[in-house]
Scaffold this motif. Structure first.
Motif, mmCIF file in Angstrom:
data_model
loop_
_atom_site.group_PDB
_atom_site.id
_atom_site.type_symbol
_atom_site.label_atom_id
_atom_site.label_comp_id
_atom_site.label_asym_id
_atom_site.label_seq_id
_atom_site.Cartn_x
_atom_site.Cartn_y
_atom_site.Cartn_z
ATOM 1 N N LYS A 67 59.326 24.549 49.131
ATOM 2 C CA LYS A 67 60.014 23.358 48.641
ATOM 3 C C LYS A 67 60.674 23.642 47.295
ATOM 4 O O LYS A 67 60.190 24.483 46.535
ATOM 5 N N PRO A 68 61.770 22.939 46.979
ATOM 6 C CA PRO A 68 62.358 23.068 45.640
ATOM 7 C C PRO A 68 61.366 22.579 44.585
ATOM 8 O O PRO A 68 60.504 21.733 44.852
ATOM 9 N N GLY A 69 61.473 23.112 43.381
ATOM 10 C CA GLY A 69 60.587 22.692 42.301
ATOM 11 C C GLY A 69 60.466 23.780 41.254
ATOM 12 O O GLY A 69 61.133 24.816 41.308
ATOM 13 N N VAL A 70 59.601 23.538 40.275
ATOM 14 C CA VAL A 70 59.324 24.488 39.204
ATOM 15 C C VAL A 70 57.942 25.085 39.448
ATOM 16 O O VAL A 70 56.955 24.352 39.572
ATOM 17 N N TYR A 71 57.862 26.395 39.530
ATOM 18 C CA TYR A 71 56.615 27.089 39.840
ATOM 19 C C TYR A 71 56.274 28.067 38.713
ATOM 20 O O TYR A 71 57.165 28.704 38.144
ATOM 21 N N GLU A 72 54.992 28.186 38.412
ATOM 22 C CA GLU A 72 54.512 29.137 37.424
ATOM 23 C C GLU A 72 53.833 30.296 38.155
ATOM 24 O O GLU A 72 52.842 30.104 38.863
ATOM 25 N N VAL A 73 54.393 31.484 38.020
ATOM 26 C CA VAL A 73 53.869 32.687 38.668
ATOM 27 C C VAL A 73 53.195 33.542 37.603
ATOM 28 O O VAL A 73 53.789 33.833 36.558
ATOM 29 N N CYS A 74 51.947 33.944 37.850
ATOM 30 C CA CYS A 74 51.173 34.686 36.851
ATOM 31 C C CYS A 74 50.456 35.863 37.505
ATOM 32 O O CYS A 74 50.112 35.815 38.696
ATOM 33 N N ILE A 75 50.218 36.903 36.713
ATOM 34 C CA ILE A 75 49.221 37.908 37.059
ATOM 35 C C ILE A 75 48.132 37.847 35.999
ATOM 36 O O ILE A 75 48.414 37.681 34.814
ATOM 37 N N LYS A 76 46.888 37.963 36.453
ATOM 38 C CA LYS A 76 45.749 37.830 35.546
ATOM 39 C C LYS A 76 44.716 38.904 35.882
ATOM 40 O O LYS A 76 44.582 39.312 37.038
ATOM 41 N N THR A 77 43.979 39.309 34.850
ATOM 42 C CA THR A 77 42.908 40.271 35.070
ATOM 43 C C THR A 77 41.812 40.057 34.052
ATOM 44 O O THR A 77 42.060 39.574 32.942
ATOM 45 N N GLU A 78 40.604 40.383 34.442
ATOM 46 C CA GLU A 78 39.445 40.450 33.543
ATOM 47 C C GLU A 78 38.728 41.756 33.824
ATOM 48 O O GLU A 78 38.529 42.123 34.980
ATOM 49 N N THR A 79 38.349 42.467 32.773
ATOM 50 C CA THR A 79 37.645 43.740 32.912
ATOM 51 C C THR A 79 36.421 43.724 32.015
ATOM 52 O O THR A 79 36.310 42.887 31.110
ATOM 53 N N PRO A 80 35.477 44.655 32.235
ATOM 54 C CA PRO A 80 34.315 44.715 31.338
ATOM 55 C C PRO A 80 34.707 44.894 29.876
ATOM 56 O O PRO A 80 34.034 44.380 28.979
ATOM 57 N N ASP A 81 35.808 45.605 29.615
ATOM 58 C CA ASP A 81 36.265 45.803 28.239
ATOM 59 C C ASP A 81 37.152 44.660 27.759
ATOM 60 O O ASP A 81 37.491 44.603 26.573
ATOM 61 N N CYS A 82 37.535 43.781 28.659
ATOM 62 C CA CYS A 82 38.403 42.643 28.318
ATOM 63 C C CYS A 82 37.826 41.396 28.985
ATOM 64 O O CYS A 82 38.446 40.802 29.872
ATOM 65 N N PRO A 83 36.596 40.987 28.594
ATOM 66 C CA PRO A 83 35.910 39.899 29.306
ATOM 67 C C PRO A 83 36.587 38.549 29.179
ATOM 68 O O PRO A 83 36.409 37.691 30.048
ATOM 69 N N GLU A 84 37.354 38.326 28.097
ATOM 70 C CA GLU A 84 38.028 37.037 27.962
ATOM 71 C C GLU A 84 39.251 36.939 28.859
ATOM 72 O O GLU A 84 39.811 35.863 29.056
ATOM 73 N N GLY A 85 39.682 38.073 29.417
ATOM 74 C CA GLY A 85 40.801 38.082 30.341
ATOM 75 C C GLY A 85 42.144 38.061 29.642
ATOM 76 O O GLY A 85 42.261 37.735 28.460
ATOM 77 N N THR A 86 43.163 38.422 30.375
ATOM 78 C CA THR A 86 44.534 38.383 29.876
ATOM 79 C C THR A 86 45.450 38.070 31.038
ATOM 80 O O THR A 86 45.102 38.280 32.202
ATOM 81 N N SER A 87 46.645 37.550 30.732
ATOM 82 C CA SER A 87 47.561 37.124 31.797
ATOM 83 C C SER A 87 48.998 37.267 31.324
ATOM 84 O O SER A 87 49.282 37.405 30.129
ATOM 85 N N TYR A 88 49.904 37.232 32.277
ATOM 86 C CA TYR A 88 51.338 37.207 32.008
ATOM 87 C C TYR A 88 51.967 36.275 33.036
ATOM 88 O O TYR A 88 51.666 36.356 34.238
ATOM 89 N N CYS A 89 52.835 35.371 32.581
ATOM 90 C CA CYS A 89 53.393 34.342 33.460
ATOM 91 C C CYS A 89 54.905 34.229 33.282
ATOM 92 O O CYS A 89 55.438 34.508 32.199
#
Length: 408
Positions: free
Chosen positions: A195-217
């Protein structure tokens, strides 16, 4: 006397167990809070097209609470122990907090205290703005689009960041996980927005060395096609040249054309023809690299225009081409890819109207790809490859029209 001691010990043990169960039960009644966050590439103001873009070192971040029974739980947002927002039990709350952050390290928390959980419970994450955390990968992806003759746009999101071969990550659309990717698997997501609209596309990851996680959208705006013509274009290399291509527009379903526009890498390109309408032919010489060529057609019934784009890879990516032949009188076709250096060492993938339908057999130059269509109609068939020298991939497409009356 010994029996009495054993009896008293048993009573005390039972009381301790009952008390412990009551404490654990009260503790278990505390909600299991959680939230996610991502940086906003831009912030929408009151007007739809009026936005504020963020600097790379600071900007707006959106925090979205997500946990079981969230609509029945009141909670508060804190930034570095300062209350910034409250979410009461109301039907119209959004369960989000959006804030502007200068460079620095912030402790973001949500806290809930209820009659069932009088001691309160919290959930926190660390937000780093303009401060590099070497343990967290700097995620990134690029967006590619391919417009079918119908005007429908297919999307391909390609993850591309340092250390990608060692990180597992997930693809999210509007906060929902749609696909996981692990080291060694495909680094892209193909997605059809219904459908038409505004969508937010993200990649996210959490690792033992990065427990708080990080993302890019990134934000994707999908527009409605309307009553627009079906457009596409054919391309071929001009004989005797290097990097010079000839493009010819195909326009169907339009009695009157207001304007024909050619664009290369987003820039308008003049082409000889009717000065009021434009030309259906574009001749253009490219430098080595990846280029996007777009055809845009405007008609009275399609005033915003419809656009069709293809990527042209000059240099490292092989120039693909294929022929096709119908299998007798039925709906099956043979597809013969033209030879290029290394054709037998790569995988040749085939798509019909944007959907993956299979790959060529071994030694594809001598073994055609065979595909059975379901019904007569108009189909766009695409051949695509990816190689170490052409990691983003290259493709070539042709439109096949199967008339009514062909045997199934």
């Amino acid at each position: 006397m010994k029996k009495l001691s054993i009896w008293l010990l048993s009573i005390l043990t039972m009381l301790f167990v009952i008390t412990s169960c009551e404490i654990n039960e009260e503790f278990d009644r505390c909600p299991e809070l959680a939230f996610t966050f991502q940086k906003l590439d831009s912030v929408r103001l009151d007007k739809v097209d009026d936005t504020i873009s963020n600097d790379s070192l600071f900007g707006y971040y959106k925090f979205t609470a997500d946990f079981p029974n969230i609509e029945e739980t009141a909670y508060e947002w804190f930034v570095n122990d300062s209350l910034v927002d409250s979410e009461l039990i109301l039907d119209d709350r959004d369960n989000m907090y959006v804030g502007f952050f200068e460079p620095g390290i912030y402790n973001i928390c949500i806290f809930s205290e209820t009659p069932e959980c009088p001691e309160g419970t919290s959930y926190c994450k660390t937000l780093r703005v303009g401060v590099t955390n070497p343990a967290c990968p700097e995620l990134k992806f690029i967006t590619r689009t391919d417009t079918l003759p119908s005007g429908k746009v297919n999307y391909k999101f390609i993850a591309d960041f340092e250390g990608i071969e060692e990180v597992s990550y997930g693809w999210f659309i509007n906060g929902d996980l749609v696909e996981d990717s692990a080291p060694g698997e495909d680094n892209y997501l193909r997605w059809d927005f219904e459908k038409p609209g505004v969508y937010e596309v993200c990649i996210k990851t959490e690792t033992p060395d990065c427990p708080e996680g990080t993302s890019y959208c990134e934000e994707v705006v999908v527009r409605e096609n309307g009553n627009c013509p079906e457009i596409s274009f054919d391309k071929e290399i001009e004989p005797g040249t290097v990097g010079t291509y000839v493009f010819e527009a195909n326009i169907e379903g339009a009695d009157e054309i207001s304007e024909i526009i050619w664009l290369v890498n987003g820039e308008y390109v003049e082409s000889p023809g009717d000065p009021q309408v434009g030309s259906r032919i574009l001749v253009y010489q490219f430098e080595n690299g990846i280029h996007e060529v777009c055809l845009k057609v405007i008609t009275p019934d399609c005033p915003e225009g419809v656009k069709y784009c293809k990527e042209i890879r000059v240099g490292n990516c092989p120039d693909l081409f294929f022929e096709y032949e119908q299998d007798g009188d039925n709906l099956a076709y043979y597809f013969y890819p033209s030879a290029f250096d290394g054709i037998d060492e790569v995988t040749l993938e085939w798509f019909v109207n944007g959907d993956y339908v299979g790959k060529s057999p071994d030694f594809p130059h001598n073994n055609p790809f065979y595909y059975q269509f379901n019904a007569p109609g108009r189909y766009e068939v695409c051949l695509m490859i990816e190689t170490p020298d052409c990691p983003a991939g290259t493709s070539v497409c042709k439109v096949i029209e199967i008339p009514d009356g062909v045997q199934e």
